[in-house]
Design a protein around this motif. Structure first.
Motif, PDB file in Angstrom:
ATOM      1  N   PRO A 187       9.512  14.609  26.438  1.00 59.26           N
ATOM      2  CA  PRO A 187      10.872  15.023  26.781  1.00 59.26           C
ATOM      3  C   PRO A 187      11.330  16.285  26.030  1.00 59.26           C
ATOM      4  O   PRO A 187      12.027  17.126  26.594  1.00 59.26           O
ATOM      5  CB  PRO A 187      11.723  13.817  26.375  1.00 59.26           C
ATOM      6  CG  PRO A 187      10.790  12.657  26.406  1.00 59.26           C
ATOM      7  CD  PRO A 187       9.472  13.212  25.965  1.00 59.26           C
ATOM      8  N   CYS A 188      10.952  16.408  24.744  1.00 59.27           N
ATOM      9  CA  CYS A 188      11.357  17.581  23.958  1.00 59.27           C
ATOM     10  C   CYS A 188      10.821  18.872  24.564  1.00 59.27           C
ATOM     11  O   CYS A 188      11.546  19.867  24.680  1.00 59.27           O
ATOM     12  CB  CYS A 188      10.852  17.455  22.522  1.00 59.27           C
ATOM     13  SG  CYS A 188      11.832  16.356  21.503  1.00 59.27           S
ATOM     14  N   GLY A 227      15.965  15.545  14.170  1.00 59.38           N
ATOM     15  CA  GLY A 227      14.912  15.641  15.176  1.00 59.38           C
ATOM     16  C   GLY A 227      13.713  16.406  14.655  1.00 59.38           C
ATOM     17  O   GLY A 227      12.565  16.003  14.846  1.00 59.38           O
ATOM     18  N   TYR A 241      14.472  10.692  24.397  1.00 57.86           N
ATOM     19  CA  TYR A 241      13.971  11.054  23.065  1.00 57.86           C
ATOM     20  C   TYR A 241      15.022  10.952  21.957  1.00 57.86           C
ATOM     21  O   TYR A 241      14.668  10.859  20.779  1.00 57.86           O
ATOM     22  CB  TYR A 241      13.314  12.447  23.072  1.00 57.86           C
ATOM     23  CG  TYR A 241      14.250  13.629  23.101  1.00 57.86           C
ATOM     24  CD1 TYR A 241      14.772  14.162  21.937  1.00 57.86           C
ATOM     25  CD2 TYR A 241      14.595  14.239  24.302  1.00 57.86           C
ATOM     26  CE1 TYR A 241      15.617  15.254  21.960  1.00 57.86           C
ATOM     27  CE2 TYR A 241      15.438  15.334  24.337  1.00 57.86           C
ATOM     28  CZ  TYR A 241      15.940  15.839  23.163  1.00 57.86           C
ATOM     29  OH  TYR A 241      16.784  16.929  23.198  1.00 57.86           O
ATOM     30  N   THR A 242      16.327  10.954  22.310  1.00 59.12           N
ATOM     31  CA  THR A 242      17.348  10.823  21.261  1.00 59.12           C
ATOM     32  C   THR A 242      17.706   9.368  20.962  1.00 59.12           C
ATOM     33  O   THR A 242      18.120   9.050  19.847  1.00 59.12           O
ATOM     34  CB  THR A 242      18.637  11.574  21.644  1.00 59.12           C
ATOM     35  OG1 THR A 242      19.137  11.056  22.882  1.00 59.12           O
ATOM     36  CG2 THR A 242      18.401  13.060  21.771  1.00 59.12           C
ATOM     37  N   ASP A 263      14.634   8.415  12.225  1.00 59.84           N
ATOM     38  CA  ASP A 263      14.972   7.779  13.500  1.00 59.84           C
ATOM     39  C   ASP A 263      16.402   7.263  13.506  1.00 59.84           C
ATOM     40  O   ASP A 263      17.156   7.465  14.464  1.00 59.84           O
ATOM     41  CB  ASP A 263      14.012   6.620  13.794  1.00 59.84           C
ATOM     42  CG  ASP A 263      12.760   7.066  14.522  1.00 59.84           C
ATOM     43  OD1 ASP A 263      12.819   8.106  15.200  1.00 59.84           O
ATOM     44  OD2 ASP A 263      11.732   6.384  14.427  1.00 59.84           O
ATOM     45  N   LEU A 288       5.670   9.884  23.645  1.00 55.40           N
ATOM     46  CA  LEU A 288       7.023   9.497  24.048  1.00 55.40           C
ATOM     47  C   LEU A 288       8.082  10.461  23.507  1.00 55.40           C
ATOM     48  O   LEU A 288       9.101  10.718  24.163  1.00 55.40           O
ATOM     49  CB  LEU A 288       7.340   8.077  23.551  1.00 55.40           C
ATOM     50  CG  LEU A 288       6.589   6.929  24.232  1.00 55.40           C
ATOM     51  CD1 LEU A 288       6.946   5.603  23.575  1.00 55.40           C
ATOM     52  CD2 LEU A 288       6.901   6.873  25.717  1.00 55.40           C
ATOM     53  N   PHE A 289       7.848  11.003  22.319  1.00 55.99           N
ATOM     54  CA  PHE A 289       8.838  11.895  21.711  1.00 55.99           C
ATOM     55  C   PHE A 289       8.689  13.332  22.197  1.00 55.99           C
ATOM     56  O   PHE A 289       9.677  13.980  22.566  1.00 55.99           O
ATOM     57  CB  PHE A 289       8.714  11.843  20.185  1.00 55.99           C
ATOM     58  CG  PHE A 289       9.739  12.678  19.467  1.00 55.99           C
ATOM     59  CD1 PHE A 289      11.025  12.209  19.284  1.00 55.99           C
ATOM     60  CD2 PHE A 289       9.420  13.930  18.970  1.00 55.99           C
ATOM     61  CE1 PHE A 289      11.984  12.980  18.629  1.00 55.99           C
ATOM     62  CE2 PHE A 289      10.363  14.703  18.312  1.00 55.99           C
ATOM     63  CZ  PHE A 289      11.643  14.220  18.144  1.00 55.99           C
ATOM     64  N   PHE A 290       7.457  13.842  22.210  1.00 60.02           N
ATOM     65  CA  PHE A 290       7.263  15.259  22.493  1.00 60.02           C
ATOM     66  C   PHE A 290       7.332  15.603  23.977  1.00 60.02           C
ATOM     67  O   PHE A 290       7.702  16.735  24.324  1.00 60.02           O
ATOM     68  CB  PHE A 290       5.921  15.735  21.917  1.00 60.02           C
ATOM     69  CG  PHE A 290       5.963  15.960  20.443  1.00 60.02           C
ATOM     70  CD1 PHE A 290       6.417  17.155  19.919  1.00 60.02           C
ATOM     71  CD2 PHE A 290       5.557  14.966  19.566  1.00 60.02           C
ATOM     72  CE1 PHE A 290       6.470  17.356  18.559  1.00 60.02           C
ATOM     73  CE2 PHE A 290       5.604  15.156  18.199  1.00 60.02           C
ATOM     74  CZ  PHE A 290       6.054  16.362  17.687  1.00 60.02           C
ATOM     75  N   THR A 294      13.294   6.675  22.064  1.00 56.40           N
ATOM     76  CA  THR A 294      12.170   6.725  21.118  1.00 56.40           C
ATOM     77  C   THR A 294      12.511   6.115  19.755  1.00 56.40           C
ATOM     78  O   THR A 294      11.720   5.334  19.217  1.00 56.40           O
ATOM     79  CB  THR A 294      11.683   8.179  20.937  1.00 56.40           C
ATOM     80  OG1 THR A 294      11.349   8.724  22.212  1.00 56.40           O
ATOM     81  CG2 THR A 294      10.463   8.230  20.040  1.00 56.40           C
ATOM     82  N   CYS A 351       8.184  22.270  19.060  1.00 53.02           N
ATOM     83  CA  CYS A 351       7.775  21.107  19.862  1.00 53.02           C
ATOM     84  C   CYS A 351       6.366  21.282  20.416  1.00 53.02           C
ATOM     85  O   CYS A 351       5.505  20.398  20.281  1.00 53.02           O
ATOM     86  CB  CYS A 351       8.761  20.891  21.018  1.00 53.02           C
ATOM     87  SG  CYS A 351      10.381  20.298  20.520  1.00 53.02           S
ATOM     88  N   ASN A 379      10.189   3.017  18.340  1.00 49.24           N
ATOM     89  CA  ASN A 379       9.311   3.232  17.182  1.00 49.24           C
ATOM     90  C   ASN A 379       9.132   1.996  16.300  1.00 49.24           C
ATOM     91  O   ASN A 379       7.998   1.641  15.942  1.00 49.24           O
ATOM     92  CB  ASN A 379       9.815   4.409  16.343  1.00 49.24           C
ATOM     93  CG  ASN A 379       9.408   5.750  16.938  1.00 49.24           C
ATOM     94  OD1 ASN A 379       8.678   5.802  17.931  1.00 49.24           O
ATOM     95  ND2 ASN A 379       9.890   6.823  16.360  1.00 49.24           N
TER      96      ASN A 379
END
Length: 310
Positions: A251-252, A106, A273-274, A68, A247-249, A277, A205, A281
């Motif tokens: 947007p990816c 990432g 996400y960059t 992260d 939350l991460f996946f 997140t 992803c 976390n």
């Protein structure tokens, strides 16, 4: 490949070109970045210093916090500095380096999230065999494989980026270098490269998200056979993990699994996400985890005690 390009540098348009809004961007993301680094560093130090956080789950959480911090560092500092710069210039080599680091850390975060799901599955569904299956040696091997896999993915991405010839406009409508905005500037047919991008980043992803959601559904289903206290503790841990995954996946998948088109919202989605997140976390894992909070209190208490003795 760079020698075949007439473009040796790019200009990042950033999140906004309005001077007043750029100052707001500087303040907000400076706070976010400092919070991200401080929060994840606190988790790293706590896990390394506490003897009560030696289980595989915290072993993987250590590497998630490390990923992260590095993931956010690959984009946030330039966004912050560029917010106060008249010209947001990034050289070709710096741009390619950013593409590599963005995908390295990432992808590492994705693999660590999968390992954390595997750990929870074994702990809840195979509790008697958990110490054997998830031994420290096995966990170390899994992390090494995750780093190797992330490196291979990043090499594949940078090879695609280096194949793009740039001979015209050099304005990147983004706050960082990534393949999607670079495809828009390439003076060639990018259909094949975009297909490879989708089959690489997009597939990682999407498949990882599906695997993670299925694993947590299986875990939640198996909780029926546990005691009320066991269900409550496992549910709390899994809920934290599921929140991070979504939350991460989300947007990816939106960014990397579509044709070579750009939307006005892409930059905001990428920010989520960059930068968003990695900032959230540490809050999610500490606020919902009693063991981590207790370990942090103990670490803080020991620090105060040692300073008083001096």
């Amino acid at each position: 490949m760079q020698q075949n390009n007439s473009v040796t540098e790019f200009i990042l348009l950033g999140l906004t070109q309005d001077p007043m809004r750029q100052k707001v961007v500087f303040v907000i993301f400076f706070i976010f970045y400092v919070g991200t680094v401080a929060g994840n560093l606190l988790i790293i130090v706590t896990i390394k210093s506490s003897r009560t956080l030696e289980s595989p789950m915290y072993f993987f959480l250590f590497y998630l916090s490390l990923a992260d911090s590095c993931f956010s560092t690959s984009t946030a500092p330039r966004l912050i500095v560029d917010a106060l710069s008249a010209k947001k210039i990034i050289s070709y080599n710096e741009c390619m380096t950013q593409v590599f680091s963005l995908h390295l850390f990432g992808c590492m975060e994705i693999f660590v999230l999968i390992l954390m799901a595997v750990d929870r599955y074994v702990a809840i569904c195979k509790p008697l065999r958990y110490p054997t299956i998830m031994s420290r040696q096995v966990c170390t091997i899994l992390i090494v494989l995750a780093w190797i896999g992330s490196f291979i993915h990043s090499i594949a991405q940078i090879i695609l980026a280096l194949r793009l010839p740039f001979c015209g406009p050099n304005l990147i409508d983004h706050y960082c270098c990534d393949l999607q905005p670079l495809l828009k500037l390439a003076c060639m047919d990018t259909y094949v490269i975009n297909t490879l991008l989708v089959s690489n980043s997009g597939a990682i992803c999407s498949s990882s998200f599906v695997i993670l959601m299925i694993s947590y559904i299986v875990i939640l289903h198996s909780l029926r056979n546990h005691s009320a206290e066991g269900r409550k503790k496992a549910l709390s841990t899994c809920t934290s993990h599921i929140i991070v995954v979504v939350l991460f996946f989300g947007p990816c998948i939106f960014i990397y699994t579509r044709p070579p088109t750009t939307f006005p919202m892409d930059k905001l989605v990428a920010v989520f996400y960059t930068i968003g997140t990695p900032f959230l976390n540490p809050l999610i894992y500490t606020l919902r985890n009693v063991e981590v909070k207790n370990a942090m209190r103990k670490l803080w208490h020991l620090k105060i005690t040692s300073e008083n003795k001096k």
